[in-house]
Motif scaffolding. Sequence first.
Motif, PDB file in Angstrom:
ATOM      1  N   ILE A  66       0.840  -1.202   0.000  1.00 38.58           N
ATOM      2  CA  ILE A  66       0.000   0.000   0.000  1.00 38.58           C
ATOM      3  C   ILE A  66       0.874   1.251   0.000  1.00 38.58           C
TER       4      ILE A  66
ATOM      5  N   PRO B 126      -7.627   4.362  -2.842  1.00 37.21           N
ATOM      6  CA  PRO B 126      -8.656   3.850  -3.745  1.00 37.21           C
ATOM      7  C   PRO B 126      -8.208   2.504  -4.326  1.00 37.21           C
ATOM      8  N   LEU B 127      -9.077   1.505  -4.233  1.00 40.66           N
ATOM      9  CA  LEU B 127      -8.794   0.187  -4.783  1.00 40.66           C
ATOM     10  C   LEU B 127      -9.648  -0.035  -6.025  1.00 40.66           C
TER      11      LEU B 127
ATOM     12  N   ALA C  21      -5.672  -0.821   4.955  1.00 42.92           N
ATOM     13  CA  ALA C  21      -5.411   0.585   4.666  1.00 42.92           C
ATOM     14  C   ALA C  21      -6.040   1.481   5.725  1.00 42.92           C
TER      15      ALA C  21
ATOM     16  N   ALA D 117      -9.604  -8.237  -1.554  1.00 44.19           N
ATOM     17  CA  ALA D 117      -9.757  -6.791  -1.668  1.00 44.19           C
ATOM     18  C   ALA D 117     -10.318  -6.176  -0.386  1.00 44.19           C
ATOM     19  N   ALA D 118     -11.281  -6.849   0.234  1.00 41.06           N
ATOM     20  CA  ALA D 118     -11.864  -6.310   1.464  1.00 41.06           C
ATOM     21  C   ALA D 118     -10.823  -6.242   2.576  1.00 41.06           C
TER      22      ALA D 118
ATOM     23  N   GLU E  65      -8.523  -3.243   1.918  1.00 41.84           N
ATOM     24  CA  GLU E  65      -9.208  -1.996   2.269  1.00 41.84           C
ATOM     25  C   GLU E  65      -9.211  -1.803   3.783  1.00 41.84           C
ATOM     26  N   ARG E  66      -9.427  -2.906   4.507  1.00 36.29           N
ATOM     27  CA  ARG E  66      -9.427  -2.828   5.970  1.00 36.29           C
ATOM     28  C   ARG E  66      -8.032  -2.475   6.496  1.00 36.29           C
TER      29      ARG E  66
ATOM     30  N   ASP F 153      -8.779  -9.882  -7.044  1.00 33.20           N
ATOM     31  CA  ASP F 153      -9.434 -10.340  -5.818  1.00 33.20           C
ATOM     32  C   ASP F 153      -9.446 -11.866  -5.749  1.00 33.20           C
TER      33      ASP F 153
ATOM     34  N   ALA G  29      -6.097   6.463   3.237  1.00 32.41           N
ATOM     35  CA  ALA G  29      -7.183   6.334   2.268  1.00 32.41           C
ATOM     36  C   ALA G  29      -6.580   5.963   0.920  1.00 32.41           C
TER      37      ALA G  29
END
Length: 346
Positions: A30, A65-66, A57, A50-51, A54-55, A86, A63
């Motif tokens: 990231i 963007p994925l 990050a 992917a989830a 995001e978590r 994913d 923040a």
Amino acid sequence: MGAYGSRGADQAALAVTAGEPAGIGPDITIAAWRRRRELALPPFYVVADAAFLERRAGELGTAVPLAVVEPEDAAGVFATALPVVDLAMPVTSAPGRPDASSAPAAIAAIRRAVADVMAGRATAIVTNPIAKNVLYRSGFPEPGHTEFLARLVHESSGRECRPVMMLWSPELAVVPVTIHLPLADVPKCLDEALIVETARIVAADLMQRFGIARPRLAIAGLNPHAGEDGALGREDGAIVAPAVARLNAEGIAAKGPLPADTMFHAAARASYDAALCMYHDQALIPIKTLAFDHAVNVTLGLPFVRTSPDHGTAFDIAGTGRADISSLVAALALARRLAVREPVAA
């Protein structure tokens, strides 16, 4: 990529595995993407849940963007979003705390990345660190990343290959002939054929991947002073010296056995392109002393390019934002250069 795949290296992105989810692999990936412009990074995509990314990050207070994409589309969105292929495999591990989801996710990411590069959907693979003890507890049968990569190549193509680990930096490139063995077992496992086979693979990849027309190999002795004519051990005269003679007879520029304590100062390093060492620490101590934060693990002997940061999972700092991205950045840059056959000075 050899004969595999139809997309050119200038069209496809690098496949990056997230590694052990509870480690720093997701963090540095990231962070590297966030500095993509400043560091002029080549396009890459992350193989991960992917989830989960995001978590993570969010846990890092970042923040990001994925964009969930297919590998072919990753390069096109890289400038504006972190591309993610994913896994559709929920990951529940927290920073520093691997759980039952960790090993399946790490293994699945490696499988997907290999499938992509073998099919030409990715230009090379960059693997983030895995936790071997976590994999072993899940029943993982291979000693590590490199052996698993070789098995996946065989499963997908029927091709047998012997992977060789090289640690590379601009200052030094080293190859341990024996790797993860107790020191007492090294003399029992070391033989002439192993040294010769390893050196052949190193020389071939230095020519084909690194663009070195006639690689120069320095072969370390096993014992202090390379055995001191047998006074400090017979292995150097009985095993290492005949291997060096065979290599030279085959046209490979090799010298040795050399005393390891005089191989790694600046003037000595200028005389060779890679040093072959007889055991793990003989190789890794000098390169980690010279290039601790930017050395890259490169797997030779595969039909595709694979690099990795030269560090572990660092569970103690996962999720804190304190992980150094230097080795991952170096691994990304080297993977791209090797994939496009840009000459690399070893």
